[in-house]
Scaffold this motif. Structure first.
Motif, PDB file in Angstrom:
ATOM      1  N   LEU A   3      40.848  29.162  38.581  1.00 38.35           N
ATOM      2  CA  LEU A   3      42.336  29.916  38.907  1.00 38.35           C
ATOM      3  C   LEU A   3      42.112  31.346  38.900  1.00 38.35           C
ATOM      4  O   LEU A   3      42.714  32.146  39.594  1.00 38.35           O
ATOM      5  CB  LEU A   3      43.234  29.418  37.797  1.00 38.35           C
ATOM      6  CG  LEU A   3      43.899  28.337  37.354  1.00 38.35           C
ATOM      7  CD1 LEU A   3      44.674  27.963  36.480  1.00 38.35           C
ATOM      8  CD2 LEU A   3      44.626  28.068  38.889  1.00 38.35           C
ATOM      9  N   PHE A   4      41.003  31.848  37.909  1.00 39.01           N
ATOM     10  CA  PHE A   4      40.608  32.961  38.124  1.00 39.01           C
ATOM     11  C   PHE A   4      40.171  33.597  39.419  1.00 39.01           C
ATOM     12  O   PHE A   4      40.620  34.526  40.237  1.00 39.01           O
ATOM     13  CB  PHE A   4      39.623  33.637  37.045  1.00 39.01           C
ATOM     14  CG  PHE A   4      38.858  34.937  37.166  1.00 39.01           C
ATOM     15  CD1 PHE A   4      39.547  36.044  36.709  1.00 39.01           C
ATOM     16  CD2 PHE A   4      37.507  35.125  37.880  1.00 39.01           C
ATOM     17  CE1 PHE A   4      38.931  37.170  36.830  1.00 39.01           C
ATOM     18  CE2 PHE A   4      37.048  36.433  37.998  1.00 39.01           C
ATOM     19  CZ  PHE A   4      38.038  37.464  37.671  1.00 39.01           C
ATOM     20  N   TRP A   5      39.257  32.880  40.018  1.00 39.15           N
ATOM     21  CA  TRP A   5      38.804  33.094  41.333  1.00 39.15           C
ATOM     22  C   TRP A   5      39.709  33.077  42.540  1.00 39.15           C
ATOM     23  O   TRP A   5      39.929  33.842  43.411  1.00 39.15           O
ATOM     24  CB  TRP A   5      37.297  32.324  41.747  1.00 39.15           C
ATOM     25  CG  TRP A   5      36.349  32.704  40.897  1.00 39.15           C
ATOM     26  CD1 TRP A   5      35.608  32.082  39.928  1.00 39.15           C
ATOM     27  CD2 TRP A   5      35.582  34.103  40.816  1.00 39.15           C
ATOM     28  NE1 TRP A   5      34.584  32.959  39.369  1.00 39.15           N
ATOM     29  CE2 TRP A   5      34.712  34.048  40.046  1.00 39.15           C
ATOM     30  CE3 TRP A   5      35.711  35.284  41.867  1.00 39.15           C
ATOM     31  CZ2 TRP A   5      33.705  35.037  39.871  1.00 39.15           C
ATOM     32  CZ3 TRP A   5      34.866  36.216  41.431  1.00 39.15           C
ATOM     33  CH2 TRP A   5      33.916  36.299  40.547  1.00 39.15           C
ATOM     34  N   VAL A   6      40.676  32.210  42.411  1.00 34.30           N
ATOM     35  CA  VAL A   6      41.667  31.874  43.381  1.00 34.30           C
ATOM     36  C   VAL A   6      42.495  33.113  43.110  1.00 34.30           C
ATOM     37  O   VAL A   6      43.147  33.555  44.405  1.00 34.30           O
ATOM     38  CB  VAL A   6      42.426  30.792  43.280  1.00 34.30           C
ATOM     39  CG1 VAL A   6      43.719  30.449  44.106  1.00 34.30           C
ATOM     40  CG2 VAL A   6      41.441  29.602  43.674  1.00 34.30           C
ATOM     41  N   GLY A   7      42.948  33.472  41.909  1.00 35.37           N
ATOM     42  CA  GLY A   7      43.954  34.570  41.709  1.00 35.37           C
ATOM     43  C   GLY A   7      43.376  35.891  42.206  1.00 35.37           C
ATOM     44  O   GLY A   7      43.971  36.628  43.047  1.00 35.37           O
ATOM     45  N   PHE A  65      41.221  36.162  44.768  1.00 34.62           N
ATOM     46  CA  PHE A  65      41.072  36.270  46.189  1.00 34.62           C
ATOM     47  C   PHE A  65      42.391  36.218  46.536  1.00 34.62           C
ATOM     48  O   PHE A  65      42.414  37.099  47.739  1.00 34.62           O
ATOM     49  CB  PHE A  65      40.525  34.505  46.505  1.00 34.62           C
ATOM     50  CG  PHE A  65      40.770  34.378  48.223  1.00 34.62           C
ATOM     51  CD1 PHE A  65      39.747  35.018  48.891  1.00 34.62           C
ATOM     52  CD2 PHE A  65      41.696  33.909  48.766  1.00 34.62           C
ATOM     53  CE1 PHE A  65      39.795  34.993  50.258  1.00 34.62           C
ATOM     54  CE2 PHE A  65      41.759  33.693  49.927  1.00 34.62           C
ATOM     55  CZ  PHE A  65      40.915  34.133  50.860  1.00 34.62           C
ATOM     56  N   MET A  66      43.651  35.941  46.034  1.00 35.56           N
ATOM     57  CA  MET A  66      44.928  36.094  46.773  1.00 35.56           C
ATOM     58  C   MET A  66      45.252  37.574  46.468  1.00 35.56           C
ATOM     59  O   MET A  66      45.820  38.118  47.239  1.00 35.56           O
ATOM     60  CB  MET A  66      45.913  35.072  45.631  1.00 35.56           C
ATOM     61  CG  MET A  66      45.549  33.860  46.170  1.00 35.56           C
ATOM     62  SD  MET A  66      46.108  33.279  47.739  1.00 35.56           S
ATOM     63  CE  MET A  66      47.977  33.169  47.543  1.00 35.56           C
ATOM     64  N   LEU A  67      45.036  38.330  45.261  1.00 40.97           N
ATOM     65  CA  LEU A  67      45.207  39.759  45.129  1.00 40.97           C
ATOM     66  C   LEU A  67      44.554  40.227  46.078  1.00 40.97           C
ATOM     67  O   LEU A  67      45.183  41.571  46.772  1.00 40.97           O
ATOM     68  CB  LEU A  67      44.871  40.096  43.698  1.00 40.97           C
ATOM     69  CG  LEU A  67      45.594  39.788  42.654  1.00 40.97           C
ATOM     70  CD1 LEU A  67      44.993  40.410  41.332  1.00 40.97           C
ATOM     71  CD2 LEU A  67      46.924  40.642  42.860  1.00 40.97           C
ATOM     72  N   ILE A  68      43.255  40.257  46.329  1.00 40.22           N
ATOM     73  CA  ILE A  68      42.539  40.994  47.388  1.00 40.22           C
ATOM     74  C   ILE A  68      43.207  40.937  48.648  1.00 40.22           C
ATOM     75  O   ILE A  68      43.440  41.908  49.702  1.00 40.22           O
ATOM     76  CB  ILE A  68      41.065  40.663  47.498  1.00 40.22           C
ATOM     77  CG1 ILE A  68      40.338  41.234  46.066  1.00 40.22           C
ATOM     78  CG2 ILE A  68      40.321  41.121  48.828  1.00 40.22           C
ATOM     79  CD1 ILE A  68      38.872  40.568  46.052  1.00 40.22           C
TER      80      ILE A  68
END
Length: 65
Positions: free
Chosen positions: A18-22, A24-27
Motif C-alpha cells: 500500500l505504501f508503494w502504490v500510494g 506511485f499514485m502521488l507521483i
C-alpha cells in the motif's frame, strides 16, 4: 534483532505494498501532463506562417478558440 523480508508478518507485506502504490499514485498525480500533440492555436499559427490561410481566417480561428 534484525528481521528480513521473509519474516515480516502478513500485514507488513500488505502495508508495504500500500505504501508503494500510494507513493506511485502521488507521483503520477503531481507530474505535469505531457502531450506530444500540438495545440489548435499552434496548428493555426503554422498554417498562417506557411500561407495556407490568410490573416482573416487566422483571426477567425483565434476568436473561436
Amino acid at each position: 534483532m534484525m528481521y528480513s523480508w521473509h519474516f515480516m508478518p502478513f500485514w507488513g507485506h500488505i502495508l508495504m505494498m500500500l505504501f508503494w502504490v500510494g507513493l506511485f499514485m502521488l507521483i503520477m498525480n503531481y507530474l505535469p501532463y505531457r502531450s506530444d500533440k500540438e495545440s489548435s492555436i499552434d496548428i493555426a499559427k503554422n498554417r498562417y506562417a506557411q500561407g495556407e490561410i490568410d490573416e482573416e481566417q487566422f483571426n477567425n480561428i483565434k476568436k473561436n478558440l
